[in-house]
Design an enzyme around this catalytic site. Structure first.
Site, short mmCIF file in Angstrom:
data_model
loop_
_atom_site.label_atom_id
_atom_site.label_comp_id
_atom_site.label_asym_id
_atom_site.label_seq_id
_atom_site.Cartn_x
_atom_site.Cartn_y
_atom_site.Cartn_z
N HIS A 306 0.85 -1.19 0.00
CA HIS A 306 0.00 0.00 0.00
C HIS A 306 0.89 1.25 0.00
O HIS A 306 1.95 1.26 0.61
CB HIS A 306 -0.89 0.02 1.26
CG HIS A 306 -2.06 0.92 1.13
ND1 HIS A 306 -1.99 2.27 1.40
CD2 HIS A 306 -3.32 0.69 0.71
CE1 HIS A 306 -3.17 2.81 1.19
NE2 HIS A 306 -4.00 1.88 0.77
N ASP A 363 -7.98 -5.24 -0.05
CA ASP A 363 -8.46 -6.11 -1.13
C ASP A 363 -8.09 -7.58 -0.95
O ASP A 363 -8.57 -8.43 -1.71
CB ASP A 363 -7.91 -5.61 -2.47
CG ASP A 363 -8.47 -4.24 -2.80
OD1 ASP A 363 -7.68 -3.31 -3.03
OD2 ASP A 363 -9.70 -4.10 -2.79
C1 SDX Z 1 -6.25 0.16 -2.90
O1 SDX Z 1 -4.47 4.61 -1.88
C2 SDX Z 1 -5.42 4.01 -1.29
O2 SDX Z 1 -5.85 4.39 -0.22
C3 SDX Z 1 -6.01 2.84 -2.05
C4 SDX Z 1 -7.00 1.97 -1.33
C5 SDX Z 1 -8.27 2.73 -1.03
O3 SDX Z 1 -8.97 2.33 -0.09
O4 SDX Z 1 -8.61 3.65 -1.82
O5 SDX Z 1 -6.43 1.51 -0.10
C6 SDX Z 1 -7.41 0.77 -2.17
O6 SDX Z 1 -6.00 0.53 -4.02
C7 SDX Z 1 -5.38 -0.83 -2.20
C8 SDX Z 1 -4.17 -1.32 -3.06
C9 SDX Z 1 -4.69 -2.42 -4.02
N1 SDX Z 1 -3.60 -2.79 -4.99
C10 SDX Z 1 -2.99 -3.96 -4.90
O7 SDX Z 1 -3.17 -4.78 -4.00
C11 SDX Z 1 -2.03 -4.23 -6.06
C12 SDX Z 1 -0.72 -4.83 -5.52
N2 SDX Z 1 0.01 -3.78 -4.78
C13 SDX Z 1 0.95 -3.00 -5.49
O8 SDX Z 1 0.90 -2.91 -6.84
C14 SDX Z 1 1.51 -1.82 -4.71
O9 SDX Z 1 1.77 -2.24 -3.45
C15 SDX Z 1 0.66 -0.55 -4.68
C16 SDX Z 1 0.34 -0.07 -6.06
C17 SDX Z 1 -0.56 -0.75 -3.90
C18 SDX Z 1 1.50 0.51 -3.97
O10 SDX Z 1 2.65 0.65 -4.68
P1 SDX Z 1 3.67 1.88 -4.46
O11 SDX Z 1 3.36 2.60 -3.21
O12 SDX Z 1 3.76 2.65 -5.72
O13 SDX Z 1 5.00 1.12 -4.16
P2 SDX Z 1 5.96 0.52 -5.28
O14 SDX Z 1 5.15 -0.05 -6.41
O15 SDX Z 1 6.98 1.54 -5.59
O16 SDX Z 1 6.61 -0.72 -4.49
C19 SDX Z 1 7.71 -0.51 -3.58
C20 SDX Z 1 8.48 -1.82 -3.61
C21 SDX Z 1 8.91 -2.23 -5.03
O17 SDX Z 1 10.05 -3.04 -4.92
P3 SDX Z 1 11.53 -2.33 -5.09
O18 SDX Z 1 11.50 -1.61 -6.42
O19 SDX Z 1 11.70 -1.39 -3.91
O20 SDX Z 1 12.51 -3.50 -5.07
O21 SDX Z 1 7.63 -2.89 -3.16
C22 SDX Z 1 7.43 -3.82 -4.21
C23 SDX Z 1 7.78 -3.11 -5.49
O22 SDX Z 1 8.20 -4.04 -6.50
N3 SDX Z 1 6.02 -4.19 -4.17
C24 SDX Z 1 5.55 -5.42 -4.38
C25 SDX Z 1 4.16 -5.32 -4.19
N4 SDX Z 1 3.83 -4.07 -3.88
C26 SDX Z 1 4.98 -3.37 -3.88
N5 SDX Z 1 6.18 -6.57 -4.69
C27 SDX Z 1 5.38 -7.67 -4.85
N6 SDX Z 1 4.02 -7.66 -4.68
C28 SDX Z 1 3.39 -6.50 -4.35
N7 SDX Z 1 2.08 -6.49 -4.20
#
Ligand code: SDX
Length: 429
Positions: A306, A363
């Site tokens: 998140h 989720d």
């Molecule tokens: C919602 O914003 C809100 O409030 C949203 C929400 C709401 O109520 O409105 O809470 C609802 O959208 C919840 C989120 C649902 N999405 C997912 O579950 C999709 C999977 N999660 C990710 O794609 C990710 O965690 C995000 C998009 C939610 C957040 O991503 P960020 O903050 O942009 O962080 P990032 O993508 O830069 O990740 C940081 C690191 C990376 O690794 P490094 O480059 O540092 O090595 O964490 C890793 C990412 O690769 N990473 C994951 C991951 N999420 C982040 N690795 C594997 N699986 C994951 N799910």
């Protein structure tokens, strides 16, 4: 404002920016006059992870401590004691309703629950297999055609707000029934907000739907947990589109479209598809975790991570407890829940996830509950949208009140080609 300020030294000059202090001790420095005072300097913050777009009185999140409050009330208390209708009133109006206010709100929601019969033909003309989120976004926008009254006076806004809160259920249930060729079930004034939705979805002439009070309670909690969440992607879309002074239907339609994406509200559908694929392919949890960690693989553990929560999402905690209760009550064993729990167990003990503060978000478990209730997977994000509607409306109203109503228009830094001449087509190589 506090008495603190931030100093910026740029090209030998010092600039001061006042520090804003929030109710819970959050701080920001106000750069409203940065560009003007420095002769053109702007900030750069892709994804806005470090940028506040507004001051808001609606919702507070603390990502480090896993705290979520609506109008100051902790989500755990609302999930335990409130109803979705009451929480929606709280978000939109700023305070919990008295019994008289809640009864009046119920009457207005009932009065507004039908949709114009002409909308039935809209549904019939969507290509079969259209995604329910695309249908919902279009139909909410179409409401404007049926209710063109202005939204300037408080009364007009209140009617529009109640109309949307009530009709979104009817539109969602209609899209489900019509997509399956079933006859539409109309809303009933004797049923509560959530029971009405379930009845419109599942009642039919062959087998009347049995309204289970525990399922109704679970749906109330599900929608309470989704009702608002500060300036997330879809809420920011509602504020951004609303800032152009469009009508509420258009701003909400934009929010629905923004929520659809698998990185945002579409994650609840993506989680179930991920879990079902694991079962179908017979993958081990260890294989999945390895894939999710592989930098060269775009695969992510859906429902994990998140932008704000760097600890367990408080909503996921409640959702996980609810999974066990709902499945036990309905006497359902869902193997996907077992997989989800195993994935969580392995991930939360894996350095990759620990170092990146990746925990289950709202989720990760929500889809298990929706499956148990009988909601089809492609409608999971529609369920999220219905829950988020009061939050979107509250945020739209707040951004329209008073001096905040500024057109939102971020700047950029141009990194394209330097100026060059136009070349007539026959001289191009
Ligand atoms: C919602 O914003 C809100 O409030 C949203 C929400 C709401 O109520 O409105 O809470 C609802 O959208 C919840 C989120 C649902 N999405 C997912 O579950 C999709 C999977 N999660 C990710 O794609 C990710 O965690 C995000 C998009 C939610 C957040 O991503 P960020 O903050 O942009 O962080 P990032 O993508 O830069 O990740 C940081 C690191 C990376 O690794 P490094 O480059 O540092 O090595 O964490 C890793 C990412 O690769 N990473 C994951 C991951 N999420 C982040 N690795 C594997 N699986 C994951 N799910």
């Amino acid at each position: 404002m506090t008495k603190e300020y931030v100093e910026l030294i740029y090209q030998g000059k010092t600039y001061k920016f006042p520090v804003i202090l929030g109710t819970e001790g959050e701080k920001a420095f106000d750069i409203s006059n940065l560009r003007q005072s420095t002769g053109g300097l702007i900030t750069m913050d892709p994804g806005f992870a470090n940028t506040g777009s507004c001051c808001s009185s609606i919702t507070y999140m603390n990502g480090e401590k896993g705290i979520l409050k609506y109008r100051g009330i902790p989500i755990e208390q609302l999930a335990k004691y409130s109803s979705f209708k009451e929480t929606g009133y709280l978000l939109v109006n700023g305070a919990l309703p008295t019994r008289k206010e809640l009864n009046r709100f119920s009457v207005l929601l009932n009065d507004q629950s039908l949709v114009h019969e002409d909308m039935h033909t809209f549904f019939q003309n969507f290509p079969r297999g259209s995604h329910p989120m695309g249908i919902l976004s279009s139909m909410v926008n179409a409401l404007r055609g049926f209710y063109p009254e202005l939204q300037t006076l408080e009364e007009e806004i209140n009617i529009t707000v109640t109309r949307l809160l009530s009709k979104i259920r009817t539109l969602a249930a209609m899209s489900y029934k019509i997509s399956r060729g079933y006859s539409v079930v109309y809303p009933r004034p004797d049923l509560s907000y959530c029971a009405n939705f379930l009845n419109m979805m599942f009642d039919n002439v062959v087998k009347p739907y049995h309204i289970d009070k525990d399922v109704v309670r679970a749906l109330n909690v599900f929608w309470i947990l989704h009702a608002d969440h500060e300036q997330n992607c879809s809420t920011s879309a509602v504020r951004m589109v609303g800032s152009g002074r469009v009508n509420l239907y258009a701003a909400i339609s934009a929010g629905i479209a923004a929520l659809w994406g698998p990185l945002h509200g579409g994650a609840n559908q993506a989680v179930i598809e991920m879990l079902a694929e694991i079962v179908e392919r017979g993958d081990s949890v260890k294989t999945i975790i390895k894939k999710a960690k592989d930098k060269n693989d775009p695969y992510r553990l859906m429902g994990f991570g998140h932008r704000v929560y760097k600890t367990y999402d408080p909503r996921a905690k409640i959702m996980k407890e609810m999974c066990d209760k709902v499945l036990a009550k309905l006497d359902i064993h869902d193997s996907l829940l077992d997989i989800a729990k195993e994935l969580e167990e392995v991930a939360l003990n894996d350095d990759y996830f620990i170092e990146r503060n990746l925990y289950p978000n709202v989720d990760f478990y929500s889809g298990i509950i929706l499956r148990a209730i009988g909601i089809p997977t492609n409608m999971f994000t529609v369920m999220f949208a219905i829950g988020r509607l009061p939050g979107w409306i509250a945020q739209w109203k707040e951004s329209m009140d008073g001096p905040n109503w500024k057109l939102q228009r971020p700047r950029q830094i141009f990194i394209g080609p330097p100026e060059k001449e136009y070349i007539p087509i026959d001289e191009r190589k």
